[in-house]
Design a protein around this motif. Structure first.
Motif, PDB file in Angstrom:
ATOM      1  N   GLY A 344    -154.299  59.501 113.591  1.00  0.00           N
ATOM      2  CA  GLY A 344    -153.619  59.853 114.835  1.00  0.00           C
ATOM      3  C   GLY A 344    -152.417  60.759 114.613  1.00  0.00           C
ATOM      4  N   GLY A 345    -152.309  61.333 113.409  1.00  0.00           N
ATOM      5  CA  GLY A 345    -151.193  62.237 113.121  1.00  0.00           C
ATOM      6  C   GLY A 345    -149.859  61.522 112.965  1.00  0.00           C
ATOM      7  N   ALA A 355    -144.442  49.638 109.257  1.00  0.00           N
ATOM      8  CA  ALA A 355    -144.858  48.283 109.657  1.00  0.00           C
ATOM      9  C   ALA A 355    -145.434  48.309 111.076  1.00  0.00           C
ATOM     10  CB  ALA A 355    -143.675  47.324 109.576  1.00  0.00           C
ATOM     11  N   ALA A 356    -144.804  49.083 111.962  1.00  0.00           N
ATOM     12  CA  ALA A 356    -145.293  49.171 113.346  1.00  0.00           C
ATOM     13  C   ALA A 356    -146.679  49.822 113.375  1.00  0.00           C
ATOM     14  CB  ALA A 356    -144.311  49.970 114.204  1.00  0.00           C
ATOM     15  N   PHE A 357    -146.881  50.844 112.540  1.00  0.00           N
ATOM     16  CA  PHE A 357    -148.175  51.542 112.466  1.00  0.00           C
ATOM     17  C   PHE A 357    -149.257  50.595 111.937  1.00  0.00           C
ATOM     18  CE2 PHE A 357    -151.017  54.196 109.716  1.00  0.00           C
ATOM     19  CZ  PHE A 357    -151.671  54.887 110.735  1.00  0.00           C
ATOM     20  N   ILE A 358    -148.931  49.853 110.891  1.00  0.00           N
ATOM     21  CA  ILE A 358    -149.902  48.912 110.302  1.00  0.00           C
ATOM     22  C   ILE A 358    -150.273  47.836 111.332  1.00  0.00           C
ATOM     23  CG2 ILE A 358    -150.188  47.114 108.528  1.00  0.00           C
ATOM     24  CD1 ILE A 358    -148.516  48.879 106.638  1.00  0.00           C
ATOM     25  N   LEU A 359    -149.291  47.390 112.079  1.00  0.00           N
ATOM     26  CA  LEU A 359    -149.567  46.361 113.086  1.00  0.00           C
ATOM     27  C   LEU A 359    -150.463  46.919 114.186  1.00  0.00           C
ATOM     28  CD1 LEU A 359    -149.166  43.566 114.239  1.00  0.00           C
ATOM     29  CD2 LEU A 359    -146.986  44.302 115.203  1.00  0.00           C
ATOM     30  N   SER A 401    -155.692  54.383 103.147  1.00  0.00           N
ATOM     31  CA  SER A 401    -156.545  55.211 102.288  1.00  0.00           C
ATOM     32  C   SER A 401    -157.214  56.321 103.090  1.00  0.00           C
ATOM     33  CB  SER A 401    -157.642  54.369 101.627  1.00  0.00           C
ATOM     34  OG  SER A 401    -157.082  53.347 100.863  1.00  0.00           O
ATOM     35  N   GLU A 402    -157.150  56.229 104.397  1.00  0.00           N
ATOM     36  CA  GLU A 402    -157.887  57.206 105.233  1.00  0.00           C
ATOM     37  C   GLU A 402    -157.399  58.626 105.002  1.00  0.00           C
ATOM     38  OE1 GLU A 402    -157.547  56.053 109.321  1.00  0.00           O
ATOM     39  OE2 GLU A 402    -158.997  54.433 109.098  1.00  0.00           O
TER      40      GLU A 402
END
Ligand SMILES: Cc1ncc(COP(=O)(O)O)c(C=O)c1O
Length: 402
Positions: A344-345, A355-359, A401-402
């Motif tokens: 999503g860039g 942490a917010a992105f991982i969640l 890893s993406e």
């Protein structure tokens, strides 16, 4: 004369909102939407309290003696048992009068700093630190002075670093081993060196021993007061039943130290909260006077999960995780994972954003380093089931890893 315009006091307005709770709130909101969130945020064992302890509480609840106020400083039997337990586990001899039973280890932290600090007194706080310490220090009018140690030293501060941070206002050194959030454990030699330095400079030592029974790979727990007995008259030991006996919800902790400090803290507590719930104190008595089998069992599970966790986290691109030797947390150096562009860039610049992105994307809750000191790190608790642990780490690896 007009009343003051501010509604909330300056003292309480200055308390930082907890970054831990922010992650937790978001994770719970996602769960409520039905999303399969895996949480690495918990600071508590995922085991039930052992039966014999629960049974002691059930019996206590039926005994009318426990339905009444009891001494604010704690049930005499429990204060005795804590003194005996401190000799057994820390190697420090105490009288019962040197023990104050508190509403969890947390109240012991607050009471201790309230009893020791005057305005402008400085406390050396090895960082990364558990979120509560700086707030408790500031509320007592003191000044927390962070002394950061990174993964290169296993998140352990040296005497040289402490000495560089010492000023004429330094009154207290905070010492936490095993550590929340890093899982670091100071060796007997490191502990002794730090204790001797504190003694030489007349500093108080506040030592939080709540994870004393959770060390791995044969690493011994060392009480700084036993390592440097000369500190006894200028040290406060903090501890509680929460982590050793899976009793976080029972709210029993204690502080142990010189009688003048304990008496002052007991006076404060007598106005603030009075005695800890008697039923909980009776349960704590069964715990501290009893065996350590339950914690040994938990430790076997934690040790297995710890290995799986560290192995998995070190596979994640941009993550580096030293092997923690205590408690139940892994502390990841995620600095290399920042500044990269992901799904999503999104380009997280801080560990809070990561942490917010991982969640959001992997539905995995981790606590960002901002809760404990500098940005760039993540804390993951391994006090959760093996399957969830494997799945959660795998999701993070797949996402990054993406
Ligand atoms: C280092 C440390 N000390 C003290 C506590 C206090 O525990 P409690 O108030 O649940 O006894 C905690 C809890 O997370 C902790 O991590």
């Amino acid at each position: 004369m007009a009343a003051p315009a501010h509604r909330v006091s300056a003292r309480l307005s200055a308390i930082a909102p907890s970054a831990t709770l922010a992650v937790d709130a978001k994770a719970k909101a996602l769960k409520a939407e039905g999303r399969p969130v895996i949480g690495f945020g918990a600071g508590e064992p995922d085991f039930p309290t052992p039966d014999y302890i629960v049974e002691a509480a059930v019996q206590a609840a039926r005994d009318p003696r426990n339905h009444r106020y009891s001494p604010a400083a704690g049930l005499p039997e429990l204060r005795e048992a804590v003194a005996a337990k401190t000799l057994r586990d820390s190697g420090v001899a105490l009288e019962a009068a040197q023990v104050l039973v508190t509403n969890g280890g947390k109240q012991a932290v607050y009471n201790t700093f309230a009893a020791l600090l005057d305005p402008q007194d400085e406390v050396l706080v090895p960082s990364p630190f558990w979120t509560t310490y700086p707030e408790a220090i500031r509320l007592a009018g003191g000044v927390p002075v962070d002394v950061f140690a990174g993964p290169d030293t296993g998140y352990k501060v040296s005497v040289e670093q402490l000495e560089a941070a010492r000023t004429e206002h330094t009154k207290v050194l905070l010492f936490v081993s095993p550590s929340n959030p890093t899982g670091a454990v100071y060796s007997p030699e490191e502990t002794r060196a730090i204790g001797e330095w504190a003694l030489e400079h007349g500093l108080w030592v506040v030592t939080d021993e709540i994870y004393e029974h959770l060390t791995y790979d044969g690493m011994p727990f060392t009480s700084i007061v036993a390592a440097v007995p000369g500190l006894a008259d200028q040290a406060v030991i903090l501890n509680g039943v929460a982590k050793t006996y899976a009793m976080t919800g029972w709210r029993v902790g204690w502080m142990a130290g010189p009688v003048d400090v304990i008496t002052a803290a007991a006076n404060l507590q007598s106005h603030a909260t009075s005695n800890v719930a008697n039923v909980s104190q009776r349960a704590a008595l069964a715990a501290v006077a009893g065996p350590l089998d339950a914690v040994d069992e938990m430790k076997t599970a934690f040790d297995r999960r710890r290995r799986a966790m560290v192995e998995g986290l070190n596979r994640v691109p941009g993550f580096s995780c030293p092997t923690p030797e205590g408690a139940f947390y892994a502390y990841v150096d995620a600095r290399e994972a920042l500044g990269r562009t992901y799904r999503g860039g999104v380009t997280p610049a801080t560990s809070a954003e990561l942490a917010a992105f991982i969640l959001e994307q992997a539905e995995v809750a981790v606590v960002p380093g901002e809760a404990f000191g500098p940005s760039g790190y993540l804390r993951l608790s391994y006090a959760l089931g093996d399957d969830d642990l494997a799945e959660g780490v795998q999701r993070i690896e797949a996402l990054l890893s993406e």
